[in-house]
Motif scaffolding. Sequence first.
Motif, mmCIF file in Angstrom:
data_model
loop_
_atom_site.group_PDB
_atom_site.id
_atom_site.type_symbol
_atom_site.label_atom_id
_atom_site.label_comp_id
_atom_site.label_asym_id
_atom_site.label_seq_id
_atom_site.Cartn_x
_atom_site.Cartn_y
_atom_site.Cartn_z
ATOM 1 N N LEU A 96 0.909 -1.247 0.055
ATOM 2 C CA LEU A 96 -0.140 0.007 -0.142
ATOM 3 C C LEU A 96 0.907 1.251 -0.016
ATOM 4 O O LEU A 96 0.528 2.324 -0.870
ATOM 5 N N GLN A 97 1.901 1.356 0.805
ATOM 6 C CA GLN A 97 2.759 2.299 0.709
ATOM 7 C C GLN A 97 3.442 2.746 -0.698
ATOM 8 O O GLN A 97 3.632 3.713 -1.098
ATOM 9 N N ARG A 100 0.540 4.060 -2.562
ATOM 10 C CA ARG A 100 0.420 5.563 -2.689
ATOM 11 C C ARG A 100 1.463 6.429 -3.247
ATOM 12 O O ARG A 100 1.388 7.559 -3.863
ATOM 13 N N TYR A 101 2.806 5.934 -3.165
ATOM 14 C CA TYR A 101 4.020 6.523 -3.575
ATOM 15 C C TYR A 101 3.789 6.662 -5.190
ATOM 16 O O TYR A 101 4.052 7.780 -5.797
ATOM 17 N N ALA A 104 1.197 9.063 -6.259
ATOM 18 C CA ALA A 104 1.697 10.447 -5.988
ATOM 19 C C ALA A 104 2.599 11.002 -6.989
ATOM 20 O O ALA A 104 2.790 11.963 -7.562
ATOM 21 N N GLU A 109 -4.341 11.594 -6.475
ATOM 22 C CA GLU A 109 -4.592 11.592 -5.245
ATOM 23 C C GLU A 109 -5.843 10.756 -5.081
ATOM 24 O O GLU A 109 -6.725 10.295 -5.900
ATOM 25 N N LEU A 110 -5.947 9.916 -3.749
ATOM 26 C CA LEU A 110 -7.092 9.214 -3.315
ATOM 27 C C LEU A 110 -8.045 10.021 -2.774
ATOM 28 O O LEU A 110 -7.825 10.796 -1.741
ATOM 29 N N SER A 115 -9.511 5.959 0.382
ATOM 30 C CA SER A 115 -8.085 5.764 1.272
ATOM 31 C C SER A 115 -8.384 5.058 2.622
ATOM 32 O O SER A 115 -7.732 4.381 2.812
#
Length: 245
Positions: A96-97, A100-101, A104, A109-110, A115
């Motif tokens: 998940l990290q 998100r990276y 971005a 964006e979520l 999110s």
Amino acid sequence: GGTAKRTAEAVARALGGVLFIDEAYSLASNPFGAEALAELVKAMTDYNGQFAVIIAGYTRQVTDLLDGPDANPGLRRRFPAANRWTLGNYDPAELLQIFRYLLAREGRELDEALSAALPPAFAHWHQAQDPERFGNAGEVKNLVEYLTRTAGDRHLIGKADFVGLPGWRQALGLQPLPRVEELLRPLDGLVGLGGVRQQLAALCRNLHLTQRRTGNLAGQAPGHYLFTGNPGTGKTTVARIMAAM
């Protein structure tokens, strides 16, 4: 052709640096690969300390390359146990990290609802994978590419962008859980088979309850079954209904 010469040229380009060989186990599948390995072992002796060799690949296949019955013994000695590193699979939080990276980095964006729903959804997705075949960060990269294509110019990514991904629909609440009665309806068309009906109904209700309580069925496979009986007694028909259920 010219394998030894081409291997020597690759070593020459790597002197003073690193020679990286990805999917190195492919060298074990043919005589040309064996010739390349023999030349590599010779170069690691002749140019000891002048370059580093890193071989990479799937754990089992690389282990067979170094330690299998047909392995080049000189190659095995040059990769001692302390220099053999296994890179483990990412866990759901790490995936998940990464997700998100990468999003971005794409300038996306979520939305708030997505999110909040992603941590359990990533856990569900992770549990459903075959650990030996799962692509880890590569799978996440593919997911991000799919979502950015789906969203087009839109900056905000939401749950609806996952609707085309069957493995994600139910985890994100986009695919409602069918009612037990709907799942059992095909049984109404069968004659007889009373005991089988009861067992299928009990199995269906148990899985349905687990799904409602935990949110997924990962690790809850219903087991393995043996259907026996004379021709025409419904074995194949019951198996099809059970598979669909």
